[in-house]
Design a protein around this motif. Structure first.
Motif, mmCIF file in Angstrom:
data_model
loop_
_atom_site.group_PDB
_atom_site.id
_atom_site.type_symbol
_atom_site.label_atom_id
_atom_site.label_comp_id
_atom_site.label_asym_id
_atom_site.label_seq_id
_atom_site.Cartn_x
_atom_site.Cartn_y
_atom_site.Cartn_z
ATOM 1 N N TRP A 50 19.362 36.925 2.505
ATOM 2 C CA TRP A 50 19.256 37.292 0.583
ATOM 3 C C TRP A 50 19.703 38.439 0.889
ATOM 4 O O TRP A 50 19.521 38.793 -0.073
ATOM 5 N N ILE A 51 18.543 39.505 1.167
ATOM 6 C CA ILE A 51 18.845 40.915 1.474
ATOM 7 C C ILE A 51 20.032 41.196 1.281
ATOM 8 O O ILE A 51 20.329 41.515 0.737
ATOM 9 N N LEU A 52 20.368 41.014 2.730
ATOM 10 C CA LEU A 52 22.015 41.176 3.250
ATOM 11 C C LEU A 52 23.107 40.389 1.824
ATOM 12 O O LEU A 52 23.805 41.175 1.912
ATOM 13 N N VAL A 53 22.396 39.558 1.249
ATOM 14 C CA VAL A 53 24.118 39.386 0.294
ATOM 15 C C VAL A 53 23.649 40.406 -1.036
ATOM 16 O O VAL A 53 24.748 40.639 -1.689
ATOM 17 N N SER A 54 22.147 40.846 -1.052
ATOM 18 C CA SER A 54 21.891 41.672 -2.167
ATOM 19 C C SER A 54 22.363 42.815 -1.783
ATOM 20 O O SER A 54 22.897 43.848 -2.669
ATOM 21 N N CYS A 55 22.117 43.455 -0.522
ATOM 22 C CA CYS A 55 22.858 44.904 -0.626
ATOM 23 C C CYS A 55 24.442 45.032 -0.748
ATOM 24 O O CYS A 55 25.127 45.667 -1.096
ATOM 25 N N LEU A 56 24.937 43.842 0.600
ATOM 26 C CA LEU A 56 26.891 43.505 0.125
ATOM 27 C C LEU A 56 26.915 43.695 -1.173
ATOM 28 O O LEU A 56 28.082 43.941 -2.251
ATOM 29 N N LYS B 288 20.491 51.303 -2.769
ATOM 30 C CA LYS B 288 21.134 51.573 -2.049
ATOM 31 C C LYS B 288 21.110 50.505 -0.296
ATOM 32 O O LYS B 288 20.379 49.911 0.009
ATOM 33 N N PHE B 289 22.111 50.881 0.267
ATOM 34 C CA PHE B 289 22.071 49.919 1.474
ATOM 35 C C PHE B 289 21.095 52.112 2.411
ATOM 36 O O PHE B 289 22.105 52.245 3.101
ATOM 37 N N THR B 290 20.534 51.234 2.985
ATOM 38 C CA THR B 290 19.036 51.918 3.650
ATOM 39 C C THR B 290 18.771 51.464 4.838
ATOM 40 O O THR B 290 19.117 50.626 5.306
ATOM 41 N N ILE B 291 18.304 52.587 6.030
ATOM 42 C CA ILE B 291 17.941 52.317 7.275
ATOM 43 C C ILE B 291 16.946 50.803 7.107
ATOM 44 O O ILE B 291 17.178 50.473 7.982
ATOM 45 N N HIS B 292 15.970 51.079 6.292
ATOM 46 C CA HIS B 292 15.150 50.111 5.684
ATOM 47 C C HIS B 292 15.714 48.238 5.804
ATOM 48 O O HIS B 292 15.108 47.111 6.554
ATOM 49 N N ASP B 293 16.591 47.954 5.235
ATOM 50 C CA ASP B 293 17.278 47.695 4.279
ATOM 51 C C ASP B 293 17.774 46.322 6.012
ATOM 52 O O ASP B 293 18.333 45.608 6.299
ATOM 53 N N PHE B 294 18.512 47.898 6.514
ATOM 54 C CA PHE B 294 19.003 47.052 8.585
ATOM 55 C C PHE B 294 18.131 46.536 8.414
ATOM 56 O O PHE B 294 18.282 45.710 9.779
ATOM 57 N N LEU B 295 16.832 47.234 8.814
ATOM 58 C CA LEU B 295 16.154 47.131 9.871
ATOM 59 C C LEU B 295 15.559 45.638 9.663
ATOM 60 O O LEU B 295 15.205 44.980 10.105
#
Length: 60
Positions: A45-51, A2-9
């Motif tokens: 890397w985190i952005l691509v995996s979330c997308l 899931k794309f959570t607020i922690h990932d965004f931070l």
């Protein structure tokens, strides 16, 4: 995933810290540039995996 607020931070702080270390910080030390590059790479890397996870959920 899931794309959570922690990932965004993590993504936001990774980009901010990486840009600061690469372009704004005026100390000519090699390790600060390496840390900045690694921070940007991890944020991307985190952005691509979330997308990818969001893209896979919308296809189903």
């Amino acid at each position: 995933m899931k794309f959570t607020i922690h990932d965004f931070l993590y993504i936001f702080l990774g980009f901010v810290f990486g840009i600061y270390e690469l372009f704004i910080n005026s100390t000519p030390r090699l390790y600060t540039k390496i840390v900045g590059m690694l921070s940007l790479i991890l944020a991307i890397w985190i952005l691509v995996s979330c997308l990818k996870s969001i893209k896979n959920k919308t296809k189903r």
